[in-house]
Design an enzyme around this catalytic site. Structure first.
Site, PDB file in Angstrom:
ATOM      1  CD  GLU A  90     -25.144 -24.085  34.834  1.00 54.94           C
ATOM      2  OE1 GLU A  90     -24.859 -23.813  33.867  1.00 54.94           O
ATOM      3  OE2 GLU A  90     -26.447 -23.377  35.069  1.00 54.94           O
ATOM      4  CD  GLU A  94     -21.137 -23.791  29.840  1.00 53.39           C
ATOM      5  OE1 GLU A  94     -22.048 -23.308  28.970  1.00 53.39           O
ATOM      6  OE2 GLU A  94     -20.606 -23.213  30.647  1.00 53.39           O
TER       7      GLU A  94
END
Length: 215
Positions: A90, A94
């Site tokens: 990943e 964010e």
């Protein structure tokens, strides 16, 4: 001499199709204008992703984050080999709803993260569109905001590095249950609905073809 194959991995094209993982009624996609909206309200949030995985390349979007008191929410754009897989690779941008003047970057290899960094944006992420770019290659990841590199991660000998083909994802969700609300703040919800806008979304031209991928 530069490897022409590595040059090719950073050629991009507008995203043409998306899949919606949950709450499809809270996500709209217009291929003609290359725009996507995600809404968080009484139905919860939603998550979209590309319909194919990519092995390396450049991923980008203009994003205007939700307005109002977004405490408790997480809105994002990220790459993942498969959301929910405990051994996923990943690479993240964010936004933490408690403070819209920062963004967190992180990356995971085979399910292991703990590489978080917080970056001061110098602006409110809900005040207009800004460009967020992830450039991912076999030995280097770069995160860019409005054309400026804010983080570089280089592969180190003997350490894991993301090498699984990944989807491009984005979601808006209530993350206030994580770490007793210290990460994104307690959920307030007084300004719902919260709408995150994505425009000019680009993905690599080439899809992942040379990979060992179980799913």
């Amino acid at each position: 001499m530069a490897d022409p194959a590595l040059h090719d991995i950073h050629q991009t094209q507008p995203i043409k199709e998306i899949a919606i993982d949950y709450t499809p009624e809270a996500c709209t996609h217009c291929a003609d204008t290359n725009s996507i909206t995600l809404t968080f309200d009484h139905r919860g949030g939603a998550r979209w992703r590309s319909t194919t995985r990519f092995l390396y390349g450049t991923f980008s979007s203009l994003i205007q984050c939700p307005k109002g008191n977004t405490s408790g929410l997480n809105f994002n754009i990220y790459l993942s080999s498969l959301e929910g897989d405990k051994s996923q690779d990943e690479i993240d941008f964010e936004f933490l709803g408690k403070d819209k003047t920062i963004v967190q970057t992180n990356y995971y290899t085979t399910g292991t993260g703990n590489r978080e960094q917080i970056h001061d944006l110098g602006f409110d992420c809900s005040d207009g569109f800004h460009e967020y770019v992830i450039k991912w290659g076999p030995d280097l990841i770069e995160w860019l905001i409005d054309g400026k590199v804010v983080r570089r991660a280089e592969r180190k000998e003997g350490e894991g590095f993301p090498n699984k083909p990944m989807f491009l994802y984005a979601s808006v969700w209530d993350a206030s249950y994580i770490d007793e609300a210290r990460w994104t703040g307690p959920f307030v919800g007084c300004d719902a609905p919260y709408v995150c806008l994505y425009e000019n979304i680009h993905v690599p031209v080439a899809t992942a073809v040379h990979c060992s991928c179980d799913s």
